[in-house]
Design an enzyme around this catalytic site. Structure first.
Site, PDB file in Angstrom:
ATOM      1  N   ALA A 251       0.799  -1.231   0.000  1.00 38.05           N
ATOM      2  CA  ALA A 251       0.000   0.000   0.000  1.00 38.05           C
ATOM      3  C   ALA A 251       0.832   1.282   0.000  1.00 38.05           C
ATOM      4  CB  ALA A 251      -0.995   0.040   1.150  1.00 38.05           C
ATOM      5  N   ALA A 252       2.136   1.185  -0.194  1.00 41.51           N
ATOM      6  CA  ALA A 252       2.945   2.411  -0.258  1.00 41.51           C
ATOM      7  C   ALA A 252       2.526   3.277  -1.441  1.00 41.51           C
ATOM      8  CB  ALA A 252       4.431   2.063  -0.351  1.00 41.51           C
ATOM      9  N   GLY A 253       2.336   2.647  -2.599  1.00 40.23           N
ATOM     10  CA  GLY A 253       1.907   3.401  -3.769  1.00 40.23           C
ATOM     11  C   GLY A 253       0.530   4.007  -3.580  1.00 40.23           C
ATOM     12  N   ASP A 254      -0.365   3.253  -2.944  1.00 41.61           N
ATOM     13  CA  ASP A 254      -1.707   3.771  -2.680  1.00 41.61           C
ATOM     14  C   ASP A 254      -1.655   4.952  -1.722  1.00 41.61           C
ATOM     15  OD1 ASP A 254      -2.729   1.719  -4.269  1.00 41.61           O
ATOM     16  OD2 ASP A 254      -2.994   0.379  -2.551  1.00 41.61           O
TER      17      ASP A 254
END
Length: 302
Positions: A251-254
Protein backbone atom coordinates in the site's frame (compact mmCIF):
# COMPACT_ATOMS: atom_id res chain seq x y z
CA UNK A 1 -20.46 18.74 2.55
CA UNK A 2 -19.51 17.29 -0.82
CA UNK A 3 -16.46 15.02 -1.08
CA UNK A 4 -13.66 16.78 -2.95
CA UNK A 5 -12.08 13.47 -4.01
CA UNK A 6 -13.94 10.51 -5.50
CA UNK A 7 -12.18 7.15 -5.79
CA UNK A 8 -13.63 4.67 -8.28
CA UNK A 9 -12.10 1.27 -7.68
CA UNK A 10 -11.62 -1.94 -5.77
CA UNK A 11 -12.22 -3.17 -2.24
CA UNK A 12 -10.53 -6.44 -1.21
CA UNK A 13 -10.07 -8.36 1.99
CA UNK A 14 -6.44 -9.50 2.22
CA UNK A 15 -6.08 -12.98 3.76
CA UNK A 16 -2.41 -13.21 4.72
CA UNK A 17 -0.54 -16.36 5.75
CA UNK A 18 3.11 -16.27 6.83
CA UNK A 19 5.41 -19.28 6.48
CA UNK A 20 9.16 -19.89 6.37
CA UNK A 21 8.96 -20.48 2.63
CA UNK A 22 6.41 -20.64 -0.16
CA UNK A 23 4.92 -24.10 -0.79
CA UNK A 24 5.67 -26.11 -3.92
CA UNK A 25 2.87 -27.56 -6.06
CA UNK A 26 0.92 -30.14 -4.06
CA UNK A 27 2.81 -29.42 -0.83
CA UNK A 28 1.33 -28.66 2.59
CA UNK A 29 3.43 -26.49 4.90
CA UNK A 30 2.99 -25.37 8.51
CA UNK A 31 2.34 -21.67 8.74
CA UNK A 32 3.43 -19.20 11.42
CA UNK A 33 0.70 -16.54 11.40
CA UNK A 34 -2.57 -15.58 9.75
CA UNK A 35 -4.43 -12.30 9.65
CA UNK A 36 -7.06 -10.48 7.63
CA UNK A 37 -6.51 -6.88 6.55
CA UNK A 38 -8.86 -4.58 4.60
CA UNK A 39 -7.27 -3.69 1.28
CA UNK A 40 -7.90 -3.22 -2.42
CA UNK A 41 -6.17 -0.40 -4.27
CA UNK A 42 -9.28 1.76 -4.47
CA UNK A 43 -10.18 1.43 -0.80
CA UNK A 44 -6.55 1.94 0.25
CA UNK A 45 -6.36 5.17 -1.72
CA UNK A 46 -9.64 6.41 -0.25
CA UNK A 47 -8.35 5.73 3.27
CA UNK A 48 -5.13 7.59 2.45
CA UNK A 49 -7.06 10.62 1.20
CA UNK A 50 -9.18 10.65 4.37
CA UNK A 51 -6.26 10.26 6.78
CA UNK A 52 -4.15 12.84 4.97
CA UNK A 53 -6.64 15.67 5.06
CA UNK A 54 -9.04 15.27 2.14
CA UNK A 55 -12.81 14.66 2.04
CA UNK A 56 -13.47 11.55 -0.04
CA UNK A 57 -16.23 9.32 -1.41
CA UNK A 58 -15.76 5.73 -2.59
CA UNK A 59 -17.52 4.18 -5.59
CA UNK A 60 -17.17 0.40 -5.65
CA UNK A 61 -18.76 -2.97 -4.96
CA UNK A 62 -18.60 -5.57 -2.22
CA UNK A 63 -20.29 -8.98 -1.96
CA UNK A 64 -23.13 -9.95 0.34
CA UNK A 65 -20.80 -11.60 2.84
CA UNK A 66 -19.13 -10.78 6.14
CA UNK A 67 -16.04 -9.46 4.38
CA UNK A 68 -18.19 -6.96 2.50
CA UNK A 69 -19.62 -5.63 5.75
CA UNK A 70 -16.13 -5.37 7.24
CA UNK A 71 -14.70 -3.60 4.18
CA UNK A 72 -17.47 -1.01 4.20
CA UNK A 73 -17.15 -0.48 7.97
CA UNK A 74 -13.39 0.05 7.63
CA UNK A 75 -14.10 2.97 5.30
CA UNK A 76 -16.97 4.41 7.30
CA UNK A 77 -14.86 4.67 10.47
CA UNK A 78 -12.45 6.88 8.49
CA UNK A 79 -15.28 9.27 7.64
CA UNK A 80 -15.40 8.19 3.99
CA UNK A 81 -18.70 8.69 2.13
CA UNK A 82 -19.83 5.12 1.33
CA UNK A 83 -23.22 5.79 -0.24
CA UNK A 84 -21.83 4.41 -3.51
CA UNK A 85 -20.30 1.23 -2.04
CA UNK A 86 -22.90 -1.21 -3.34
CA UNK A 87 -23.63 -4.79 -2.30
CA UNK A 88 -23.76 -7.43 -5.06
CA UNK A 89 -26.16 -10.22 -4.15
CA UNK A 90 -24.92 -13.80 -4.45
CA UNK A 91 -21.31 -12.76 -5.04
CA UNK A 92 -18.26 -12.80 -2.76
CA UNK A 93 -16.37 -9.66 -1.92
CA UNK A 94 -13.00 -9.21 -3.54
CA UNK A 95 -10.37 -11.33 -1.81
CA UNK A 96 -6.57 -11.50 -2.07
CA UNK A 97 -5.03 -14.77 -0.82
CA UNK A 98 -1.46 -13.90 0.12
CA UNK A 99 1.34 -16.18 1.31
CA UNK A 100 4.49 -14.45 2.56
CA UNK A 101 7.81 -16.18 3.30
CA UNK A 102 10.59 -15.30 5.73
CA UNK A 103 12.35 -13.20 3.07
CA UNK A 104 9.12 -11.22 2.47
CA UNK A 105 8.63 -12.80 -0.96
CA UNK A 106 4.98 -13.51 -1.65
CA UNK A 107 2.53 -15.20 -3.96
CA UNK A 108 -0.96 -13.82 -4.40
CA UNK A 109 -4.24 -15.05 -5.84
CA UNK A 110 -6.90 -12.37 -6.34
CA UNK A 111 -10.60 -13.18 -6.65
CA UNK A 112 -12.34 -10.06 -8.04
CA UNK A 113 -15.77 -10.87 -6.59
CA UNK A 114 -17.92 -7.75 -6.52
CA UNK A 115 -15.12 -5.65 -8.02
CA UNK A 116 -15.58 -7.47 -11.31
CA UNK A 117 -19.22 -6.33 -11.43
CA UNK A 118 -18.50 -2.60 -11.18
CA UNK A 119 -19.95 -1.53 -14.54
CA UNK A 120 -20.03 1.92 -16.14
CA UNK A 121 -23.76 1.98 -15.37
CA UNK A 122 -23.02 1.30 -11.70
CA UNK A 123 -20.70 4.33 -11.57
CA UNK A 124 -23.11 6.48 -13.57
CA UNK A 125 -25.77 5.96 -10.88
CA UNK A 126 -23.60 8.11 -8.62
CA UNK A 127 -22.75 10.79 -11.18
CA UNK A 128 -23.68 13.48 -8.66
CA UNK A 129 -20.59 12.49 -6.65
CA UNK A 130 -18.39 12.92 -9.73
CA UNK A 131 -19.99 16.29 -10.51
CA UNK A 132 -19.32 17.56 -6.97
CA UNK A 133 -15.69 16.37 -6.82
CA UNK A 134 -12.51 18.26 -7.63
CA UNK A 135 -10.34 15.15 -8.16
CA UNK A 136 -11.30 11.70 -9.51
CA UNK A 137 -8.96 8.71 -8.97
CA UNK A 138 -9.00 5.37 -10.82
CA UNK A 139 -6.87 2.22 -10.79
CA UNK A 140 -7.01 -1.05 -12.78
CA UNK A 141 -8.56 -3.55 -10.32
CA UNK A 142 -12.05 -3.07 -11.78
CA UNK A 143 -13.18 -3.70 -15.39
CA UNK A 144 -11.40 -1.64 -18.05
CA UNK A 145 -14.62 -0.37 -19.63
CA UNK A 146 -15.55 1.11 -16.25
CA UNK A 147 -12.18 2.83 -15.94
CA UNK A 148 -12.52 4.12 -19.51
CA UNK A 149 -16.00 5.55 -18.82
CA UNK A 150 -14.90 7.19 -15.57
CA UNK A 151 -11.81 8.80 -17.11
CA UNK A 152 -13.85 10.19 -20.00
CA UNK A 153 -16.59 11.46 -17.66
CA UNK A 154 -14.00 13.11 -15.44
CA UNK A 155 -12.55 14.95 -18.44
CA UNK A 156 -16.05 15.93 -19.63
CA UNK A 157 -16.77 17.42 -16.20
CA UNK A 158 -13.46 19.30 -16.14
CA UNK A 159 -12.16 17.52 -13.03
CA UNK A 160 -8.54 16.67 -12.23
CA UNK A 161 -8.24 13.01 -13.22
CA UNK A 162 -5.59 10.74 -11.70
CA UNK A 163 -4.94 7.23 -13.02
CA UNK A 164 -2.78 4.87 -11.00
CA UNK A 165 -2.26 2.14 -13.68
CA UNK A 166 -1.98 -0.76 -11.25
CA UNK A 167 -1.79 -3.61 -11.78
CA UNK A 168 -0.56 -2.90 -15.33
CA UNK A 169 0.14 -5.88 -17.59
CA UNK A 170 0.62 -4.03 -20.88
CA UNK A 171 -0.05 -0.79 -22.75
CA UNK A 172 -3.15 1.25 -21.96
CA UNK A 173 -5.87 1.82 -24.59
CA UNK A 174 -4.70 4.85 -26.63
CA UNK A 175 -7.97 6.73 -26.14
CA UNK A 176 -7.46 6.89 -22.38
CA UNK A 177 -4.47 9.20 -22.36
CA UNK A 178 -6.27 12.39 -23.40
CA UNK A 179 -8.50 12.07 -20.33
CA UNK A 180 -5.69 11.78 -17.76
CA UNK A 181 -4.24 14.80 -15.94
CA UNK A 182 -1.81 12.76 -13.82
CA UNK A 183 -0.67 9.28 -14.82
CA UNK A 184 1.15 7.76 -11.83
CA UNK A 185 2.86 4.39 -12.41
CA UNK A 186 5.72 2.79 -10.49
CA UNK A 187 8.82 1.43 -12.26
CA UNK A 188 7.37 -1.90 -13.35
CA UNK A 189 4.07 -0.32 -14.40
CA UNK A 190 5.88 2.34 -16.43
CA UNK A 191 7.78 -0.44 -18.20
CA UNK A 192 4.53 -2.35 -18.90
CA UNK A 193 2.99 0.80 -20.38
CA UNK A 194 5.95 1.83 -22.54
CA UNK A 195 8.25 -1.17 -23.05
CA UNK A 196 11.09 0.92 -21.57
CA UNK A 197 12.88 -0.76 -18.66
CA UNK A 198 12.81 1.71 -15.75
CA UNK A 199 15.58 1.43 -13.16
CA UNK A 200 16.79 5.00 -12.53
CA UNK A 201 15.97 8.65 -13.16
CA UNK A 202 17.21 8.63 -16.74
CA UNK A 203 15.12 5.65 -17.81
CA UNK A 204 12.14 6.99 -15.87
CA UNK A 205 12.44 10.26 -17.78
CA UNK A 206 12.42 8.40 -21.11
CA UNK A 207 9.35 6.42 -20.07
CA UNK A 208 7.63 9.57 -18.81
CA UNK A 209 8.33 11.40 -22.06
CA UNK A 210 6.91 8.47 -24.01
CA UNK A 211 3.70 8.61 -21.94
CA UNK A 212 3.44 12.36 -22.62
CA UNK A 213 3.77 11.62 -26.35
CA UNK A 214 0.86 9.20 -26.02
CA UNK A 215 -1.25 12.04 -24.62
CA UNK A 216 -1.05 11.98 -20.81
CA UNK A 217 -1.22 15.43 -19.24
CA UNK A 218 1.56 14.88 -16.68
CA UNK A 219 3.39 11.77 -15.48
CA UNK A 220 4.62 10.94 -11.97
CA UNK A 221 6.79 7.82 -11.86
CA UNK A 222 7.40 6.53 -8.35
CA UNK A 223 10.82 4.92 -7.91
CA UNK A 224 10.72 3.52 -4.37
CA UNK A 225 13.87 4.45 -2.48
CA UNK A 226 14.99 6.53 -5.49
CA UNK A 227 12.11 8.93 -5.02
CA UNK A 228 9.72 10.15 -7.70
CA UNK A 229 10.06 11.85 -11.07
CA UNK A 230 7.53 14.38 -12.37
CA UNK A 231 7.64 14.61 -16.17
CA UNK A 232 5.73 17.39 -17.94
CA UNK A 233 5.83 19.21 -21.28
CA UNK A 234 7.96 21.85 -19.52
CA UNK A 235 10.60 19.37 -18.34
CA UNK A 236 11.18 17.05 -15.42
CA UNK A 237 11.74 17.36 -11.67
CA UNK A 238 13.11 14.76 -9.28
CA UNK A 239 11.84 14.40 -5.71
CA UNK A 240 14.22 12.44 -3.42
CA UNK A 241 12.61 9.87 -1.14
CA UNK A 242 12.86 10.16 2.66
CA UNK A 243 15.31 7.58 4.03
CA UNK A 244 13.59 4.85 6.07
CA UNK A 245 14.09 1.22 7.05
CA UNK A 246 11.28 -0.61 5.22
CA UNK A 247 9.27 -3.34 6.92
CA UNK A 248 6.38 -3.88 4.47
CA UNK A 249 5.84 -1.99 1.20
CA UNK A 250 2.18 -3.02 0.87
CA UNK A 251 0.00 0.00 0.00
CA UNK A 252 2.95 2.41 -0.26
CA UNK A 253 1.91 3.40 -3.77
CA UNK A 254 -1.71 3.77 -2.68
CA UNK A 255 -0.61 5.98 0.22
CA UNK A 256 1.33 8.19 -2.20
CA UNK A 257 -1.64 8.58 -4.54
CA UNK A 258 -4.04 9.37 -1.69
CA UNK A 259 -1.66 11.82 -0.07
CA UNK A 260 -1.01 13.58 -3.38
CA UNK A 261 -4.73 13.94 -4.11
CA UNK A 262 -5.54 15.09 -0.57
CA UNK A 263 -2.84 17.75 -0.80
CA UNK A 264 -4.12 19.01 -4.15
CA UNK A 265 -7.66 19.55 -2.84
CA UNK A 266 -6.24 21.25 0.26
CA UNK A 267 -4.67 23.78 -2.10
CA UNK A 268 -1.03 22.70 -2.01
CA UNK A 269 1.13 23.32 -5.06
CA UNK A 270 1.92 20.30 -7.26
CA UNK A 271 5.46 19.81 -5.97
CA UNK A 272 4.34 20.18 -2.35
CA UNK A 273 1.63 17.59 -2.99
CA UNK A 274 4.15 15.12 -4.39
CA UNK A 275 6.45 15.68 -1.42
CA UNK A 276 3.62 15.12 1.04
CA UNK A 277 2.63 11.90 -0.73
CA UNK A 278 6.23 10.74 -0.50
CA UNK A 279 6.49 11.46 3.23
CA UNK A 280 3.28 9.53 3.84
CA UNK A 281 4.41 6.58 1.71
CA UNK A 282 7.79 6.49 3.45
CA UNK A 283 6.13 6.26 6.84
CA UNK A 284 3.73 3.57 5.60
CA UNK A 285 6.53 1.18 4.61
CA UNK A 286 7.81 1.13 8.21
CA UNK A 287 4.53 -0.54 9.26
CA UNK A 288 2.85 -3.85 8.40
CA UNK A 289 -0.34 -4.34 6.41
CA UNK A 290 -2.28 -2.35 3.84
CA UNK A 291 -4.74 0.08 5.43
CA UNK A 292 -3.24 -0.24 8.94
CA UNK A 293 0.05 1.16 7.61
CA UNK A 294 -1.39 4.37 6.17
CA UNK A 295 -0.46 7.36 8.36
CA UNK A 296 -2.49 10.36 9.47
CA UNK A 297 -1.60 13.91 8.45
CA UNK A 298 -0.61 14.84 12.02
CA UNK A 299 2.11 12.14 11.97
CA UNK A 300 3.99 13.65 9.02
CA UNK A 301 7.02 15.83 9.47
CA UNK A 302 6.77 19.10 7.53
Amino acid sequence: MHAKVVVVGSLNMDLVARAQRLPRAGETLPGEAFFTVPGGKGANQAVAVARLGGSVAMIGNVGDDAYGQQLRKALEVEGIDCQAVSVCEGVSSGVALITVDAASQNCIVIIPGGNGLLTPQAVQRFDALLQAAEVIICQLEVPYDTVAWTLARGRELGKQVILNPAPATGPLPPAWFAHIDYLAPNESEAEALTGIAVSDQASARRAGERLLQLGAGKVIITLGAQGALLVTEQGHRHFPAPSVQPLDTTAAGDTFIGGFAAALVRGLEEGEAIALGQRAAALSVTRAGAQPSIPYLAELQP
